[in-house]
Design an enzyme around this catalytic site. Structure first.
Site, PDB file in Angstrom:
ATOM      1  N   PRO A  43     -32.152  -9.035 -27.261  1.00 46.68           N
ATOM      2  CA  PRO A  43     -32.622  -8.056 -28.244  1.00 46.68           C
ATOM      3  C   PRO A  43     -31.621  -7.877 -29.377  1.00 46.68           C
ATOM      4  O   PRO A  43     -30.425  -7.747 -29.143  1.00 46.68           O
ATOM      5  CB  PRO A  43     -32.764  -6.774 -27.414  1.00 46.68           C
ATOM      6  N   GLU A  44     -32.126  -7.885 -30.601  1.00 47.34           N
ATOM      7  CA  GLU A  44     -31.285  -7.701 -31.777  1.00 47.34           C
ATOM      8  C   GLU A  44     -31.516  -6.291 -32.330  1.00 47.34           C
ATOM      9  O   GLU A  44     -32.228  -5.490 -31.737  1.00 47.34           O
ATOM     10  CB  GLU A  44     -31.600  -8.781 -32.815  1.00 47.34           C
ATOM     11  N   HIS A  93     -35.998  -6.192 -10.348  1.00 52.76           N
ATOM     12  CA  HIS A  93     -34.705  -6.234 -11.046  1.00 52.76           C
ATOM     13  C   HIS A  93     -34.339  -4.876 -11.666  1.00 52.76           C
ATOM     14  O   HIS A  93     -33.580  -4.827 -12.640  1.00 52.76           O
ATOM     15  CB  HIS A  93     -34.677  -7.314 -12.125  1.00 52.76           C
ATOM     16  N   ARG A 140     -31.154 -10.866 -15.657  1.00 54.29           N
ATOM     17  CA  ARG A 140     -29.994 -11.762 -15.784  1.00 54.29           C
ATOM     18  C   ARG A 140     -28.658 -11.023 -15.686  1.00 54.29           C
ATOM     19  O   ARG A 140     -27.611 -11.644 -15.672  1.00 54.29           O
ATOM     20  CB  ARG A 140     -30.092 -12.555 -17.084  1.00 54.29           C
TER      21      ARG A 140
END
Length: 271
Positions: A2-3, A91, A110
């Site tokens: 994400p930016e 997760h 991740r």
């Protein structure tokens, strides 16, 4: 990853739905992230109201009395809002419960994200970041300094968070297309006119992406805190469009690899 536009989209949702609500419980299901989650420190938030949700670059800042929860989504992290009884996603690492009965759920397959509670006075040295890309004047000055110091491709310079905060690969490529500059151009070869055009293009691209709720690519990895995708993908001019016709001239978009990451450009519109 994400930016800035994606993080800003999440910030706005959290601010709208959670500000003013007290934390009633914190449950750490899996502490393994970039840095291990400190369950005891997070438990100290119970009883405190969330005062504000700010953003600096790609970081979310959740402000409590005297404390700030610093959050970075890493490559696959996301926050989602849910109610008691709703099944937690796979997760899930941390669940925050609030007096409104809403739950703030942090999910990260991740595990490169960050949830770190710091005192407010500790925040300043935590961020050696450049200006926000919407500050055209400050960005232009940063790029003029980089022109003198850096021999790197301009795309790589835009990704350096110490030079400009919050810009990632998607929006660096899009801004370079808007400014008519190839991503592999050495920073030192840019003219002052090109740097000025790039500074303006960065702000315009970032603001358009925020208005569209960010970018959700084909993998569907980005969803905002309400579970909605970002719609800027339909406006992408070059990113992830190798071989497709340029939206301006019709020539095929090309792809190259710079320091292990893809860069996209139009061979006709960018010089």
């Amino acid at each position: 990853m994400p930016e800035l536009p994606e993080v800003e989209t999440v910030r706005r949702a959290l601010a709208q739905h959670l500000c003013g609500q007290e934390v009633t419980a914190v449950q750490v299901l899996n502490p393994r992230l970039r840095m291990a989650v400190d369950a005891r420190a997070l438990a100290g938030l119970v009883g405190l109201p969330l005062q504000a949700v700010n953003r600096r670059g790609k970081y979310l800042l959740l402000l409590f009395s005297g404390r700030i929860l610093v959050c970075h989504l890493g490559m696959s992290g996301r926050f989602s809002l849910s109610l008691p009884g709703e099944e937690l996603p796979a997760h899930t690492h941390v669940v925050f419960a609030f007096t409104s009965r809403q739950r703030l759920v942090y999910v990260d397959p991740r595990r490169f994200g960050l949830l770190l509670l710091v005192d407010r006075e500790e925040l300043i040295p935590f961020f050696p970041l450049g200006p926000e890309p919407t500050d055209v004047s400050a960005v232009e000055q940063q790029l003029l300094v980089a022109k003198k110091r850096s021999k790197s491709p301009v795309r790589n310079v835009l990704l350096d968070q110490k030079i400009i905060a919050g810009v990632g690969n998607i929006y660096a490529n899009e801004a370079l297309f808007a400014a008519g500059i190839r991503p592999q151009t050495p920073m030192g070869r840019l003219t002052r006119k090109q740097i000025s055009a790039l500074s303006v293009a960065l702000r315009q691209v970032i603001e358009r992406a925020i208005a569209a709720g960010g970018t959700t690519l084909k993998d569907g990895s980005f969803r905002n805190a309400l579970g909605d995708p970002g719609y800027f993908a339909v406006d992408l001019a070059v990113y992830d469009r190798e071989g497709q016709p340029c939206v301006r001239c019709g020539k095929g978009i090309r792809r190259l690899v710079l320091t292990g990451r893809s860069a996209y450009f139009c061979p006709s519109c960018q010089h």
